[in-house]
Structure formats: C-alpha cells, structure tokens
Design an enzyme around this catalytic site. Structure first.
Site, PDB file in Angstrom:
ATOM      1  N   CYS A   1       0.793  -1.235   0.000  1.00 30.94           N
ATOM      2  CA  CYS A   1       0.000   0.000   0.000  1.00 30.94           C
ATOM      3  C   CYS A   1       0.822   1.280   0.000  1.00 30.94           C
ATOM      4  CB  CYS A   1      -0.938   0.015   1.207  1.00 30.94           C
ATOM      5  SG  CYS A   1      -2.009  -1.426   1.302  1.00 30.94           S
TER       6      CYS A   1
ATOM      7  N   HIS B   1      -8.498   4.032  -2.795  1.00 30.51           N
ATOM      8  CA  HIS B   1      -7.156   3.562  -2.443  1.00 30.51           C
ATOM      9  C   HIS B   1      -6.595   2.661  -3.547  1.00 30.51           C
ATOM     10  CE1 HIS B   1      -3.767   1.996  -0.399  1.00 30.51           C
ATOM     11  NE2 HIS B   1      -4.350   1.087   0.374  1.00 30.51           N
TER      12      HIS B   1
ATOM     13  N   CYS C   1      -0.379   2.495   6.477  1.00 33.64           N
ATOM     14  CA  CYS C   1      -0.185   1.117   6.904  1.00 33.64           C
ATOM     15  C   CYS C   1       0.069   0.277   5.657  1.00 33.64           C
ATOM     16  CB  CYS C   1      -1.394   0.602   7.675  1.00 33.64           C
ATOM     17  SG  CYS C   1      -2.922   0.498   6.715  1.00 33.64           S
TER      18      CYS C   1
ATOM     19  N   GLY D   1       0.175  -3.791   4.049  1.00 32.26           N
ATOM     20  CA  GLY D   1      -0.066  -5.219   4.153  1.00 32.26           C
ATOM     21  C   GLY D   1       1.238  -5.985   4.293  1.00 32.26           C
TER      22      GLY D   1
END
Length: 425
Positions: A88, A381, A411, A413
């Site tokens: 991300c 996103h 954040c 993954g």
C-alpha cells in the site's frame, strides 16, 4: 543533507474498480499522468535521471511497469526506470527511493509515483489447466495430442482467483481491521462516524475546487469523447443512517467493519517530479514543498493497520520533532477502524511502554488537522498510487492554508508502516 524539492505533483481521478476506468490498463493510466506531469512542470524529459514508480498488482503484459510507463509518456529511452512494491505504500516508497538516490548524489532530478488498476486484477488459471496446456504444447504426434484432449476436464477451466489476503497470516485486510477494532475497542459507531467525516470532508473539498489543481482530467474509453475530472467514490449527501444500515463485510456474525467504513477498490495513478534543492534554479520553478525525512518499520502482519503508529513514533524520534508541531497530518484510510486504532495507540501510554519502549505516549492527533480533505474511505485507495497521492494532497493543502509542516503515513499489508515529513515555505 540537501533538501529534496517536490516540483510538481498530479494524479488521475480515482475511480471505483470495475467502473469508469476499467478499460484502461495500469500502464496507460500511469503514462497519461506522467505525460501531464511533464507538461505542467515544463521540464525537458531528457533532464530526468530516473523514473521510479510503485505498483502492487503488477500486470503480466507490462513487467517493470515503470519502464513501460516512462517510454509511453515520452521520456527518452536513455532514461532508466524501475518499479518498486511496498504494497500500500508503494507510491511513497518510490519517492523515498528517489530521495535516497539524490542524497547519495546518484542523480538530481527524478520522477516518482504510483499506479494501480485494481479493475484488471490478474486472474490465474488453475494448476491442472496449466499442466495440461504445457503437456499439449510438448506433444509431438497427433496421437499424443488426441490422448491429451481426451484427458481434458471442464473443471480445469475454473480460475484460481487470489484473495486480497496476507500470505504471512492468512488474513484478509478486512480481518486485520476487525482485529484492531477488538484490540483498541473501536466501536461500530466510531467507525461509521469516521467514515461519514471522510465523505463529508472530501465532498466539501471537491465543491471548493481543492482537487482541481492535482487531478488531471482523463478521456474515458472506449470512445474517449468524454472527460472525467473528479473522483467517483465520494458520496454526496452521505448520512450516518445510511452507514448504520450496512452489515459487517468480513466477520458477518460478530464483526463491525463494513464496506462503508473500508477504503474502496480503486483505479488511479499519481506522479511527482522531485529534484535537489540546488537544481530548482535550473528548472526555473518554485516547488510545492520539500521532503525532509522518511522512515519505515516492520510489525505483526496481523496488525498491519498499526503501521502508521509505529512509523510516526520512529519518525518523530529520528527527526527530534513532536506530534503537535505538525500543522496537517495525512494517514491513509485503509479502514476507519484502522485509523481510529492508530489514533488510540499514539495517545496510549500503555502502547508506548509495551510496543514502543518509551516512557510516555506519542501524542494526541487533533482531528481538525487530520485528513482535512477526506481520505481513502471516500476518495479511494489504488494500492500503488496512494502514497504519492498523500504527498500531493498534503503539500497543496499546506500551501493553501499557508502552513509549514506536514506528516504523511500509511499502513502496509504484510506488517509494515511508512511515514514522511513534508515542509512548505
């Protein structure tokens, strides 16, 4: 170390997966945004030392998608390009990679950005079908081919569709958000209220024309006769009552995370032109602002949503700054529960002692400074692009408000977090 300037930054509209941009591949989206970045900045593309682009769901037809985008956008073939993947945060990682190269004097002018076409998520054929096709290709005689054809079974054609799940903990991202909601006692009401705030702020920002400078209008396929100039996931007139009606999406029995409190599956691209501060005079441009610091952290993959809490704490320690010094903060909204959990973690002395090994809490985030134009719950996103989008949006808002200091974080993954400090003069 020399400051790194963000000369220009643009992005495409962010659109819901399977929707308006579904017929545009990731390399075409990226090339469109990069071509506009070059046009708006007025730079001779031959001056670019390297192109670095983040992408997560790398398309099989365009491996090393950064190079494909670069050449398609008209950057000379002599300019190298490579792709980065930090899930991300890939768009921010592209900027961090360019930042590091410039600090090491490995170039002065870089393009960094990110792109994702989640509509074109690669779907794999089954292993049985793959083995059968391989054997058929190796068969030499008609007899051998006929025997293989007799062995074919219709179930071979069933696709092997990968889940958007973490291979390290076998949890979907939504399930990790559910875990954080339990760890930090984030209620359904808190999540719905946060999602409502995201949509309302994004809607107000759009009406005020705040995204106009950063969004590149894009012609819509297949006829390319209509222009799309705004994100399509922002819900005008979103109400709390509408959000409260939604059922849990990831744990239907006892869960609290819904589709309405989750970031959208999105297509989009974002591009940045970066250079050493000493090169600005050569370009004849005033920058949007400067990047002064990056940091990355690793953490429990099951609690990947806490990445910003760990990354922000490390960034503040490394830079010697305090949370309250920042005029504006952007935290990518993977899930409403995740951002609220980050807020609670940063304000918690217990979290500071047990997880950060420090005596006192990092600090309280003032929501009047957080994601002031909405976030990914409303805007979307596109995995590879979001990190670059945060930098663009934050710098432009700092200039608009005549503020100086900003912080952006995501954040990631797999159990990581990334953050950076931005400055505007």
């Amino acid at each position: 170390m020399e400051r790194i300037a963000v000369v220009e930054g643009v992005r495409t509209p962010f659109c819901k997966g399977g929707g308006k941009l579904k017929d545009m591949e990731a390399d075409d989206l990226g090339a469109f945004a990069l071509k506009e970045l070059i046009a708006r900045s007025g730079i001779d593309p031959a001056l670019i030392d390297e192109v670095i682009i983040g992408n997560v769901l790398q398309p099989p037809h365009a491996t090393n998608i950064a190079r494909v985008i670069s050449v398609k956008a008209g950057v000379p073939e002599s300019v190298p390009a490579y792709t980065v993947n930090r899930n991300c945060a890939s768009g921010m990682e592209a900027a961090a990679s360019a930042y590091q190269k410039m600090q090491l004097d490995m170039g002065s002018i870089f393009v960094a950005g990110g792109v994702e076409s989640m509509s074109n998520f690669p779907v794999l054929i089954s292993k049985q079908y793959r083995d059968w096709l391989s054997a058929l290709g190796k068969a030499r005689t008609i007899k051998d081919k006929l025997l293989l054809l007799l062995k074919f079974r219709p179930h071979f054609l069933a696709p092997d569709t990968p889940k958007i799940a973490d291979p390290l903990c076998s949890m979907t991202m939504g399930e990790t958000a559910e875990l954080l909601s339990r760890d930090f006692k984030v209620t359904r009401k808190e999540q719905d209220e946060f999602a409502l705030m995201s949509h309302q702020r994004a809607s107000e920002a759009r009406k005020a024309g705040k995204f106009k400078d950063e969004i590149v209008p894009i012609p819509l396929p297949p006829k390319f006769d209509k222009m799309l100039d705004q994100d399509d996931g922002v819900r005008e007139g979103q109400t709390l009552a509408d959000l409260e009606k939604l059922k849990p999406a990831f744990n239907k029995l006892t869960g609290s995370v819904t589709a309405g409190t989750s970031s959208q599956v999105t297509d989009g691209a974002a591009m940045l032109l970066l250079c050493k501060e000493s090169e600005l005079q050569k370009l004849g441009r005033k920058p949007l602002g400067y990047i002064s610091c990056f940091t990355e952290v690793g953490l429990d993959p099951r609690r990947m949503g806490l990445g910003p809490a760990f990354a922000i704490a490390k960034l503040l320690k490394n830079s010697g700054r305090r949370l309250e010094e920042f005029d504006l903060i952007e935290i990518n909204e993977a899930f409403a529960a995740q951002v609220v959990a980050v807020e609670k973690a940063l304000a918690s002395e217990e979290f500071a002692r047990k997880q950060l090994k420090q005596d006192k809490a990092v600090g309280v985030i003032d929501r009047s400074r957080l994601n002031v134009n909405g976030g990914a719950v409303a805007i979307g996103h596109p995995l590879g692009a979001s990190g670059a989008r945060l930098i663009i949006t934050l710098l432009r808002e700092l200039k608009r408000q005549n503020k100086k200091l900003g912080l952006a974080s995501l954040c990631i993954g797999g159990g990581q977090g990334q953050a950076c400090i931005l400055e505007v003069e």
